[in-house]
Scaffold this active site. Sequence first.
Site, PDB file in Angstrom:
ATOM      1  N   GLU A   1     -11.329   3.071  -6.787  1.00  0.00           N
ATOM      2  CA  GLU A   1     -12.041   2.759  -8.032  1.00  0.00           C
ATOM      3  C   GLU A   1     -11.779   3.867  -9.062  1.00  0.00           C
ATOM      4  OE1 GLU A   1     -13.328   0.035  -8.776  1.00  0.00           O
ATOM      5  OE2 GLU A   1     -15.255   0.144  -9.780  1.00  0.00           O
TER       6      GLU A   1
ATOM      7  N   SER B   1     -15.263  -2.932  -8.952  1.00  0.00           N
ATOM      8  CA  SER B   1     -16.689  -3.247  -8.826  1.00  0.00           C
ATOM      9  C   SER B   1     -17.415  -3.113 -10.153  1.00  0.00           C
ATOM     10  CB  SER B   1     -17.364  -2.282  -7.858  1.00  0.00           C
ATOM     11  OG  SER B   1     -16.660  -2.147  -6.676  1.00  0.00           O
TER      12      SER B   1
ATOM     13  N   VAL C   1      -7.162  -1.098  -5.126  1.00  0.00           N
ATOM     14  CA  VAL C   1      -6.972   0.324  -4.787  1.00  0.00           C
ATOM     15  C   VAL C   1      -8.255   1.072  -5.155  1.00  0.00           C
ATOM     16  CG1 VAL C   1      -4.482   0.123  -5.183  1.00  0.00           C
ATOM     17  CG2 VAL C   1      -5.932   1.034  -6.998  1.00  0.00           C
TER      18      VAL C   1
ATOM     19  N   LYS D   1      -5.665   2.385 -11.861  1.00  0.00           N
ATOM     20  CA  LYS D   1      -5.536   0.935 -12.027  1.00  0.00           C
ATOM     21  C   LYS D   1      -4.664   0.641 -13.261  1.00  0.00           C
ATOM     22  CE  LYS D   1      -9.905  -0.081  -9.637  1.00  0.00           C
ATOM     23  NZ  LYS D   1      -9.664  -0.825  -8.414  1.00  0.00           N
TER      24      LYS D   1
ATOM     25  N   HIS E   1     -13.789 -10.192  -8.522  1.00  0.00           N
ATOM     26  CA  HIS E   1     -14.646  -9.257  -7.780  1.00  0.00           C
ATOM     27  C   HIS E   1     -15.158  -9.920  -6.506  1.00  0.00           C
ATOM     28  CE1 HIS E   1     -18.520  -6.645  -7.632  1.00  0.00           C
ATOM     29  NE2 HIS E   1     -17.581  -6.168  -6.860  1.00  0.00           N
TER      30      HIS E   1
ATOM     31  N   ASP F   1       0.875  -1.167   0.000  1.00  0.00           N
ATOM     32  CA  ASP F   1       0.000   0.000   0.000  1.00  0.00           C
ATOM     33  C   ASP F   1       0.914   1.220   0.000  1.00  0.00           C
ATOM     34  OD1 ASP F   1      -3.239   0.492   1.020  1.00  0.00           O
ATOM     35  OD2 ASP F   1      -1.854   2.194   0.980  1.00  0.00           O
TER      36      ASP F   1
HETATM   37  P1  NAD Z   1     -10.288   1.696   0.243  1.00  0.00           P
HETATM   38  O1  NAD Z   1     -10.415   3.145  -0.010  1.00  0.00           O
HETATM   39  O2  NAD Z   1     -10.798   1.138   1.549  1.00  0.00           O
HETATM   40  O3  NAD Z   1      -8.764   1.228   0.109  1.00  0.00           O
HETATM   41  C1  NAD Z   1      -7.962   1.546  -0.984  1.00  0.00           C
HETATM   42  C2  NAD Z   1      -6.507   1.393  -0.546  1.00  0.00           C
HETATM   43  O4  NAD Z   1      -5.672   1.521  -1.696  1.00  0.00           O
HETATM   44  C3  NAD Z   1      -6.040   2.461   0.446  1.00  0.00           C
HETATM   45  O5  NAD Z   1      -5.457   1.823   1.558  1.00  0.00           O
HETATM   46  C4  NAD Z   1      -4.975   3.247  -0.352  1.00  0.00           C
HETATM   47  O6  NAD Z   1      -3.919   3.732   0.463  1.00  0.00           O
HETATM   48  C5  NAD Z   1      -4.482   2.205  -1.331  1.00  0.00           C
HETATM   49  N1  NAD Z   1      -3.846   2.745  -2.528  1.00  0.00           N
HETATM   50  C6  NAD Z   1      -4.243   3.796  -3.283  1.00  0.00           C
HETATM   51  N2  NAD Z   1      -3.432   3.961  -4.341  1.00  0.00           N
HETATM   52  C7  NAD Z   1      -2.490   2.962  -4.263  1.00  0.00           C
HETATM   53  C8  NAD Z   1      -1.384   2.584  -5.057  1.00  0.00           C
HETATM   54  N3  NAD Z   1      -1.048   3.269  -6.154  1.00  0.00           N
HETATM   55  N4  NAD Z   1      -0.633   1.517  -4.687  1.00  0.00           N
HETATM   56  C9  NAD Z   1      -0.950   0.819  -3.572  1.00  0.00           C
HETATM   57  N5  NAD Z   1      -1.997   1.136  -2.757  1.00  0.00           N
HETATM   58  C10 NAD Z   1      -2.759   2.197  -3.105  1.00  0.00           C
HETATM   59  O7  NAD Z   1     -11.026   0.960  -0.985  1.00  0.00           O
HETATM   60  P2  NAD Z   1     -11.887  -0.387  -0.976  1.00  0.00           P
HETATM   61  O8  NAD Z   1     -13.266  -0.100  -0.484  1.00  0.00           O
HETATM   62  O9  NAD Z   1     -11.099  -1.467  -0.354  1.00  0.00           O
HETATM   63  O10 NAD Z   1     -12.033  -0.636  -2.551  1.00  0.00           O
HETATM   64  C11 NAD Z   1     -10.965  -1.130  -3.318  1.00  0.00           C
HETATM   65  C12 NAD Z   1     -11.495  -1.627  -4.644  1.00  0.00           C
HETATM   66  O11 NAD Z   1     -12.437  -2.663  -4.419  1.00  0.00           O
HETATM   67  C13 NAD Z   1     -12.207  -0.579  -5.494  1.00  0.00           C
HETATM   68  O12 NAD Z   1     -11.931  -0.815  -6.836  1.00  0.00           O
HETATM   69  C14 NAD Z   1     -13.679  -0.861  -5.183  1.00  0.00           C
HETATM   70  O13 NAD Z   1     -14.546  -0.443  -6.205  1.00  0.00           O
HETATM   71  C15 NAD Z   1     -13.663  -2.372  -5.050  1.00  0.00           C
HETATM   72  N6  NAD Z   1     -14.744  -2.940  -4.247  1.00  0.00           N
HETATM   73  C16 NAD Z   1     -15.154  -2.352  -3.100  1.00  0.00           C
HETATM   74  C17 NAD Z   1     -16.162  -2.934  -2.349  1.00  0.00           C
HETATM   75  C18 NAD Z   1     -16.605  -2.316  -1.042  1.00  0.00           C
HETATM   76  O14 NAD Z   1     -17.682  -2.682  -0.548  1.00  0.00           O
HETATM   77  N7  NAD Z   1     -15.820  -1.452  -0.437  1.00  0.00           N
HETATM   78  C19 NAD Z   1     -16.761  -4.124  -2.776  1.00  0.00           C
HETATM   79  C20 NAD Z   1     -16.295  -4.734  -3.948  1.00  0.00           C
HETATM   80  C21 NAD Z   1     -15.294  -4.131  -4.683  1.00  0.00           C
END
Ligand code: NAD
Length: 408
Positions: A97, A124, A95, A102, A145, A38
Amino acid sequence: MSQTSFDIQQAAVIGAGTMGRGIVMCLANAGVTVQWVDTNPQMLEQALATVAETYAHNVRQGRIDQAEADARLSRVSAAADYAAIRNADLVIEAVYENLELKQKIFRELDGLLKPQALLASNTSALDIDAIAAATKRPEQVLGLHFFSPAHIMKLLEIVRGAQTSPAALDAALVLGKRMGKVSVVSGNCHGFIGNRMLHPYVLEARKMLLEGAYPQQVDAALQGFGFAMGPFRMYDVVGIDLEWRARELAGQGQDAPEVQVDNRLCEMGRFGQKSGNGYYHYEPGSRQAEHDPEVDALVLRVSEGLGFQRREIGPEEILERCLLALVNEGAKILQEGIAESAHDIDLVYLNGYGFPADKGGPMAWADQQGLADIHQRLLALETRQGDQWKPARLMGELAAQGKGFADR
Ligand code: NAD
């Protein structure tokens, strides 16, 4: 490339937020070693502590013994940067969305990882092909996913890009099995199977708020049908602000009438359970959704402000509109080949979206009702409310032959 080249022993996860934490545990629980990256070291430190605490909690609950907890935790390690994960067999990115972010990560990883490594995104809804296009190995890129919380929710949508190889898909299916998931392969489209169907379902729920219903009524009708949660309680759990911020970032969608209640709630800092208030009120430390008259007053203000003549909306209409919206989108997904079968769509809704198990999923429910009947009901809605209700072509064809979705 043979399937054995994709034997996954060592994985890496990029992102230590909500999803990354659950995904890391899924992998470690399945015996896979995981390196974790991270950009925010504090986030990673916190995430490692959360994983350790979750395993300690599992031991206290008697679900695993201390030796198992130690073994699982020993499989997880922090990595300083991408270079440190160059030997991974699989990288799962979780990371923010954001497509550009990405793509940048995938491009960089593609240059570092061994040629046979697989690259997956937990997006997502974003376009897997656009992410794969950032690499020189699109046949080894796919979507994995997971659903939140990832270590608990059974569903895994495996998203097949246009160029994803059968061997890469097989490797993902094998991994899904090792992790104890219900895996469903989805084609690549916005929102894949589950979130794409959710969109018109939630849209109807939101429209009904403007036309005369209140959140609690909509949720009660759907929970009465057997859903684990109605759409507004679900938004409180997921966080109302996620879509609000995404609309803001994208610079579009913020003016649509249907999102005005969400927008006002977010402007008031009512993001859902995490902030103690959303569509409902939550006492500190409680997840019990309590009716909040302030929200009803807000709904009334917004809908009257938009010029709606409010009317009584009963549970039958709520069910009719939400369920038929779900089924019709499911039929389009089947027609387009995004889902391989109606059963796969049902698996997604039963395991990821709290659809009542005794009804077998939205497509099985439609078959039980009789597709000819569902088709007629959609045509009636189309006459009353317009084009958005036009039944999927496939549904008309099956209905005319006296068949159901399961016969396809
Ligand atoms: P989040 O905001 O909780 O966490 C994202 C993490 O990514 C943070 O810790 C950030 O520091 C890190 N990060 C950002 N840029 C980075 C980089 N360049 N290199 C390494 N780390 C980096 O996000 P989340 O809720 O865990 O969502 C992550 C992904 O999962 C998104 O694409 C989201 O759409 C998808 N998703 C989320 C959910 C949900 O319910 N939260 C469900 C399914 C899918």
